[in-house]
Design an enzyme around this catalytic site. Structure first.
Site, mmCIF file in Angstrom:
data_model
loop_
_atom_site.group_PDB
_atom_site.id
_atom_site.type_symbol
_atom_site.label_atom_id
_atom_site.label_comp_id
_atom_site.label_asym_id
_atom_site.label_seq_id
_atom_site.Cartn_x
_atom_site.Cartn_y
_atom_site.Cartn_z
ATOM 1 C CG PHE A 152 -37.175 70.651 68.998
ATOM 2 C CD1 PHE A 152 -38.105 71.890 69.949
ATOM 3 C CD2 PHE A 152 -37.250 71.423 67.931
ATOM 4 C CE1 PHE A 152 -38.952 72.740 69.191
ATOM 5 C CE2 PHE A 152 -38.510 71.765 67.094
ATOM 6 C CZ PHE A 152 -39.141 72.637 67.661
ATOM 7 C CE LYS A 176 -28.965 62.891 66.706
ATOM 8 N NZ LYS A 176 -29.660 63.967 67.135
ATOM 9 C CD GLU A 179 -28.994 68.458 67.810
ATOM 10 O OE1 GLU A 179 -29.673 67.462 67.732
ATOM 11 O OE2 GLU A 179 -29.129 69.327 66.363
ATOM 12 C CB SER A 229 -38.181 68.877 59.038
ATOM 13 O OG SER A 229 -36.608 68.303 58.955
ATOM 14 C CB CYS A 284 -45.492 66.861 64.438
ATOM 15 S SG CYS A 284 -46.521 65.150 65.140
ATOM 16 C CD GLU A 384 -43.603 71.006 59.689
ATOM 17 O OE1 GLU A 384 -42.311 70.809 59.033
ATOM 18 O OE2 GLU A 384 -44.051 70.293 61.036
#
Ligand code: NAD
Length: 499
Positions: A152, A176, A179, A229, A284, A384
């Site tokens: 995301f 993909k 969402e 992740s 990240c 994290e």
């Protein structure tokens, strides 16, 4: 409040018009409003998207490089012209502030620009007369259908790390996206069509684990590029590899910034604030741990807290410095680390739950948060957090700081701040991370180098974009040829020698 709109897939060059089935909510994180429902593709739909991508690939891979590259250049021009529109979609669903969203699109655009050079990048080698009157040449060919699964936090840039190069190399792509913020990647797919990409060569299926599992197992998906992740990256790598695919799975991070006593403390304070709280820490490559070599920690922390007081958190469309977190659940999870940190004994110098936010409605806000005297055993250090929470760990020496960084299970990015070229060179050589900054806190490589971490930050051996990206999306072939020559022939069952 207006009714949520439906967001669906982009298959065979147009929005999918079948029944919705399962959906997931999409929010405007700055207001808390549910703005859309995104379709979650069932397994059959993903399988059909792969099948029609495979059919489209047959023509796309045979298109001349000159024609393929015209599509890439056209896409580059369209994206450059519409980048503000894409950035606005990102702000509306992700929450990051407008300037940051535009920066993300621009970094993605740079990968498309790199991909425009594909004719040069795909040039093979040729050795004439490798043996007597025998020539050898190498080519790199496309793989077929490749899957890209994105997170995301960079809804445009991360798909762009892979899609332009995969297409340039002659593959078909099934993307993909996350969402949580699917509109920007769908808008990019529409731009590809406008640029002249044949229908079906790029498919976008929205979905969750069900869709991902089809892509990881489908025999016609030849490679998977994943970013997300660490637990999911490990699962994707292991499952994809077990099903015979090449996989690059980029995972989570815990990036450390080492500050030596001789550093420019104003530069280091600016860098820590920018890299710690930019995009609400949902990067990240965010700096989440500041490792300060004494005796400068008190002074550096003072300069950081002073800068933090000037930051404005709020709606990303209003010129704020920092926006909300992506969902309420994520905001609450990040906020839970504040109590956990205090309980573990860290000193909470700035509490992001306090203070007003420049927004209407009930957004998912948490202001910049600073912990001092963090110990490597505490959850604020080990996990994290992926939010605007910066932890300061104080160490006595360069060696202690380096050992801390190298012992961390993640190895995405890291940075050193110093005026000492020898120390910086030593750090560059000794640190265990894939991307290193020297007086640069967010060392994201330019598109013609490759992006990727070490240890639990990347599973697989190929980093994203740059020459490694070209290799990932192609396979090599070496051709050894000799044309009929009356002087050669006859039987010889020995292994071919070159003479
Ligand atoms: P995520 O792992 O939750 O989701 C990533 C993708 O995996 C999404 O498309 C999601 O739909 C899918 N997914 C989620 N659960 C799944 C499951 N059980 N099985 C299969 N697929 C599943 O990550 P996120 O929250 O979207 O993104 C944030 C994470 O991504 C952070 O950990 C961040 O560090 C990481 N990230 C890493 C990089 C990098 O370059 N290393 C870049 C960006 C983000």
């Amino acid at each position: 409040m207006s009714a949520p709109t439906r967001i669906t897939h982009f298959v065979d060059g147009r929005p999918w018009d079948g029944p919705a089935g399962r959906t997931a909510p999409v929010y405007n994180p700055a207001t808390g409003e549910r703005t859309a429902a995104v379709d979650l593709a069932p397994a059959e739909l993903v399988g059909a998207a792969v099948a029609s991508a495979k059919a489209a690939w047959a023509e796309w891979r045979d298109l001349s490089l000159a024609k393929r590259v015209r599509v890439l250049f056209a896409f580059r021009e369209l994206l450059d012209a519409r980048k503000e529109e894409i950035a606005a979609l990102i702000t509306a669903e992700h929450g990051k502030v407008a300037s940051d969203a535009l920066g993300e699109v621009t970094r993605g655009l740079e990968v498309a620009e790199f991909a425009c050079g594909i004719p040069h990048l795909l040039k093979g080698g040729y050795s004439e007369n490798a043996s007597t009157r025998l020539d050898v040449h190498s080519v790199r060919q496309s793989l077929g259908v490749v899957a890209v699964i994105s997170p995301f936090n960079f809804p445009a840039m991360v798909p762009m790390w892979f899609v332009p190069l995969a297409l340039a190399c002659g593959n078909a792509v099934v993307l993909k996206p996350s969402e949580k913020d699917p509109s920007a990647p769908l808008a990019l797919a529409a731009l590809w069509k406008e640029a002249g990409l044949p229908d079906g060569v790029l498919q976008v299926v929205n979905g969750d684990k069900e869709a991902v599992d089809v892509l990881l197992r489908h025999e016609d998906v030849k490679a998977v590029s994943f970013v997300g992740s660490t637990p999911i990256a490990r699962y994707v790598y292991e499952t994809g590899a077990a099903h015979g695919k090449r996989v690059q799975a980029l995972g989570g991070a815990k990036n450390h910034m080492l500050v030596l006593p001789d550093a420019d403390l104003d530069l280091a304070a600016d860098a820590a604030v920018n890299a710690g709280f930019g995009s609400a820490g949902e990067r990240c490559m965010a700096i989440s741990v500041l490792v300060v070599v004494e005796p400068v920690a008190d002074e550096l922390v003072a300069r950081i807290t002073e800068r933090m007081r000037a930051l404005r958190t709020g709606d990303g469309t209003r010129g704020c410095d920092m926006g909300p977190l992506v969902t309420r659940a994520h905001r609450d999870k990040v906020a839970s680390y504040l109590d956990a940190g205090v309980k573990a004994g860290a000193v909470l110098l700035a509490d992001g739950r306090e203070g007003g936010f420049d927004a209407d409605g009930d957004g998912f806000f948490l202001a910049p948060t600073l912990f001092d005297h963090v110990d490597p055993g505490m959850p604020v250090y080990t996990d994290e957090i992926f939010g605007p929470v910066l932890s300061v760990v104080r160490v006595a020496s360069y060696e202690e700081g380096l050992a801390l960084i190298n012992a961390n299970p993640y190895g995405n990015g890291t940075a050193i701040f110093t005026h000492d070229g020898g120390a910086a060179r030593r750090f560059e050589n000794e640190v265990e991370a894939g991307m290193v900054g020297i007086n640069v806190p967010v060392p994201v490589p330019v598109s013609y180098f490759s992006f990727g971490g070490w240890k639990n930050s990347l599973f697989g051996d190929s980093h994203a974009h740059g020459v490694e990206g070209v290799h990932f999306f192609t396979r090599g072939k070496v051709v050894t040829s000799r044309w009929p020559d009356p002087g050669h022939g006859g039987l010889d069952l020995g292994f071919p020698r070159n003479d």
